[in-house]
Design an enzyme around this catalytic site. Structure first.
Site, PDB file in Angstrom:
ATOM      1  N   HIS A   1      -4.459  -4.836  -0.461  1.00 42.64           N
ATOM      2  CA  HIS A   1      -4.172  -3.770  -1.094  1.00 42.64           C
ATOM      3  C   HIS A   1      -3.450  -4.193  -2.842  1.00 42.64           C
ATOM      4  O   HIS A   1      -3.462  -3.823  -4.011  1.00 42.64           O
ATOM      5  CB  HIS A   1      -3.554  -2.796  -0.982  1.00 42.64           C
TER       6      HIS A   1
ATOM      7  N   GLU B   1       1.087  -1.096   0.109  1.00 47.53           N
ATOM      8  CA  GLU B   1       0.056   0.173  -0.130  1.00 47.53           C
ATOM      9  C   GLU B   1       0.854   1.329  -0.131  1.00 47.53           C
ATOM     10  O   GLU B   1       0.951   1.950   0.768  1.00 47.53           O
ATOM     11  CB  GLU B   1      -0.779  -0.209   1.413  1.00 47.53           C
TER      12      GLU B   1
HETATM   13 ZN   LIG Z   1      -7.444  -2.058   5.503  1.00 45.08          ZN
END
Ligand SMILES: [Zn+2]
Ligand SMILES: [Zn+2]
Lengths: 488, 488
Positions: free
Chosen positions: B362, B337
């Site tokens: 992510h 992320e």
């Molecule tokens: Zn999260």
């Protein structure tokens, strides 16, 4: 500690190291062999890059107009300016020279008239007599007369400058979306048109452009050029043959004065706003020019905003003409300069490849087309990545998100270029090299990446194999000098 | 025309069609076989999508906070709300329920105190007596008393609401960079903490969360849960076992009342701000919880901002503990992320895979890691794509640039989730499905893409093979009904 004894359940650090190295070797420059000196330089570069990444304001994450002052102070940027970068393969004819030069030099020449359009832009013309008015523009005013009447010409000149560039303090507010920024972008070309197509200025402009790229340590240019008709003070019109000859003459003169500059070639461009039968005529003329000027003429391209223009496949018939005639007209298509996916326009990259394009201009959408991406790699067709252009024209905001990060991680063939540096407040190639190296290539990339990018710009140029060899050997000498001079 | 006769020099249209089809078949949903009814629905969907793309304001290109009113009026969005979406596999414990409910319901309960922090946030506590002051916060004020004293509680309540969410009119101005937005993001959790860890509210909150996801046609949840200690009015503290039991009880009750809701499981999460020896203790507790609550407990994860946190490899020893002990603790790591490339943190996705993660939270950085991407595909490890979260937390601005567009074009295993819908002003899963389907998947994707995304959310869940089969057959019935009911 007790962990050491239990180590066996942990992932094998050697396997991990192997995977990381495998990945690193895949990236642009990852398989370049480095000399000891280059290894040392690489460490310096990576340390400099790390420092920039750790700063609270990271230029590639910001809009270039706001990042530029920071970049100017970056020691890494100043190193990249000195670096011999090879060629700039994607730059447009009327965006080579800072617009200050146009205003401070060109508009101060004799016989320069200006008029102000209904939509707050300007037009220029050189004329020995009062020119006839044009639609949607004020009466023509002789700049010499205006300037003589006012004490301080700074405001006037700054106003003219702002009409010739997109550069502004608050780009997010000025250009809320792609439609607005493209409209203003096209306006800047219209504003400059009467200045740069004035025959004496046309030659000076190209000479000044070469000077700027040469000073930025770029040794070769491939110019997307509209090859417009030019005009003389008395209204005489010169045709495209004059324009190409003018390029050749100016280039010859420039190389005579700058012996380490390798040269330039021209990619004739037409706007994709024309229709198929108009393109047929343009292609026929391109074929003639290609035959007449094989040395300077590299090929053909279509320009203008893709999202609102006709897709390449619409032009399939005129584009097939050279092959039908058995003549050569290399293509260098702009393609995939778009955020939209799955539309007709989004097939442009594939069609560019099917028409044997020599390179892909921008190819911003390429990473979303796995089959097309594989084809471009297989065909050895390089992507011309222009980071600042894509950011200013609102394809991407944070340059770390630029899809070229994916292409570079995969070692896809690509070159870095600057598209329209003057319009974006950039110059030469170094700002785009900075964005690509610091923002897109990632922390692990070093001297090998820079070396491969520079070599790519010769390898994927339109030069003949023999010229490439010659250019590479000149570049190599410059590079070796650069490396030695910048060791710690 | 004369072209027809000369057609042979043109690229073969059949080959072109073949390449386009090949590429289309590679995308998420590209190989899903559709019934006639599904084909019809697909055409409707694509027409709706085209209309949205052609509009002057295209919601996925805008910040979600500005796009939300447009999305609410989109007929495509309203269709996606009705669609059975399967499971939401990446949502956090205290971001399930709109913050209006917290203020309008929870803070109106008896014994609710508030204090105002030095940095303009709030803290809450329920207490049967005046609570002891906490550092950097005003004296505790009983909300019931305050509200009784003022005529109009709207301003007070709106102030409280704004402390619990990132939602605001001008996000670009409020959150100029990732540091600012992450600080405010973490503040919203601290502000909600005293409300949601009050034992009675804790149970109600989860029940309300299930209601919202169920109403949004989500049949299954996997909850990233901190499993905090909760407290009673008299100050009694309940431990993690209480918390997990509370989830199980509430779930049982909810399923009893909503027979078509399939269930929920919990992924125990710890903040990556702790050190290795602290994580060792957490992992030991996780192993215990996993043994004690095998039905509801799915595994373990580390949460918190990756860029400023410790990389996974730093935790290699405690993370190896379960395997060393010969016990099972499935991992579901947040990884990648980040926008930064080549840093230690940027190796998190690889390390997540080396630690046999079941999914990747992510994986925003995955496309820049070709070796890691290939490994994740080979291992069948799906990426949990949370478009709105990534946009609000400033990883990407225009969602058409989201790297999931690359993953989807390649048919990489992935699911769509909503991360922290309440904090982002979203709710359930439909807003993220809209962004993914309209903004990321491209115009050519239709019913097949939606079908594959929904099926993926069951296929890549932590459910047992038998449970998956059961869930899929329930989903299939809902889906068939949805298709029939929405034919033109
Ligand atoms: Zn999260
Ligand atoms: Zn261009």
């Amino acid at each position: 500690s007790c962990w050491a004894a239990l180590g066996s359940a942990m992932p094998d650090p050697n396997y991990r190291e192997y995977l990381i190295k495998t990945e690193k070797s895949q990236q642009t420059g990852g398989r370049v062999l480095l000399t000891n000196a280059e290894e040392q330089l690489s460490e310096v570069l990576q340390k400099m890059k790390q420092e920039e990444m750790e700063s609270s304001e990271f230029p590639p994450a910001m809009h270039f107009f706001k990042a530029k002052p920071l970049i100017n102070h970056s020691s890494l940027f100043n190193l990249l300016r000195k670096m011999p970068k090879g060629g700039a393969l994607h730059v447009h004819d009327f965006a080579l020279v800072d617009v200050e030069w146009l205003v401070k030099n060109v508009t101060y020449r004799q016989h320069c008239y200006v008029c102000f359009t209904d939509d707050q832009s300007v037009r220029f013309i050189f004329s020995s007599h009062q020119p006839k008015p044009i639609p949607h523009c004020s009466e023509w005013i002789l700049l010499e007369t205006v300037r003589a009447k006012i004490d301080n010409t700074t405001d006037l000149d700054n106003g003219l400058i702002s009409n010739l560039t997109l550069y502004t303090d608050n780009p997010e507010a000025a250009y809320p979306n792609q439609d607005v920024v493209w409209k203003r972008f096209e306006e800047t070309f219209l504003a400059a048109w009467g200045l740069v197509t004035y025959a004496p200025v046309f030659k000076d402009y190209f000479f000044e452009g070469l000077k700027r790229f040469n000073a930025d340590n770029v040794m070769y240019l491939e110019l997307r050029a509209l090859l417009p008709q030019t005009y003389e003070l008395n209204g005489t019109i010169n045709d495209r043959f004059w324009t190409l000859r003018a390029y050749q003459e100016v280039l010859t003169q420039f190389v005579a004065e700058h012996s380490d500059f390798f040269g330039a070639r021209v990619i004739f461009t037409a706007n994709r706003g024309i229709n198929a039968s108009q393109l047929k005529e343009v292609i026929e003329e391109a074929v003639k020019l290609q035959r007449e000027f094989p040395e300077i003429m590299a090929g053909f391209d279509l320009v203008g905003r893709e999202d609102t223009g006709r897709p390449l496949w619409y032009f399939k018939e005129p584009l097939s003409l050279p092959e039908q005639l058995g003549v050569s007209l290399p293509y260098f298509f702009h393609a995939g300069e778009t955020d939209t996916q799955g539309t007709d326009v989004d097939q442009n990259i594939l069609d560019a490849l099917l028409f044997n394009t020599s390179r892909i201009g921008h190819g911003f959408a390429l990473v979303r087309h796995p089959t097309t991406k594989a084809l471009s790699r297989k065909m050895g067709v390089a992507v011309e990545v222009c980071p600042i252009s894509n950011q200013v024209l609102k394809l991407v905001s944070d340059l770390r998100d630029h899809p070229a990060a994916v292409l570079m991680s995969e070692g896809h063939p690509l070159v870095i270029s600057s598209d329209d540096p003057a319009i974006f407040g950039a110059s030469g190639l170094s700002y785009d090299f900075y964005e690509a190296f610091v923002g897109i290539a990632g922390l692990t990339s070093g001297a090998g990446t820079l070396k491969e990018l520079a070599i790519n710009s010769i390898r994927y140029s339109s030069l003949s194999p023999q010229q490439k060899e010659e250019a590479l050997s000149i570049w190599q000498k410059k590079w070796d000098k650069f490396v030695v001079e910048n060791l710690p």
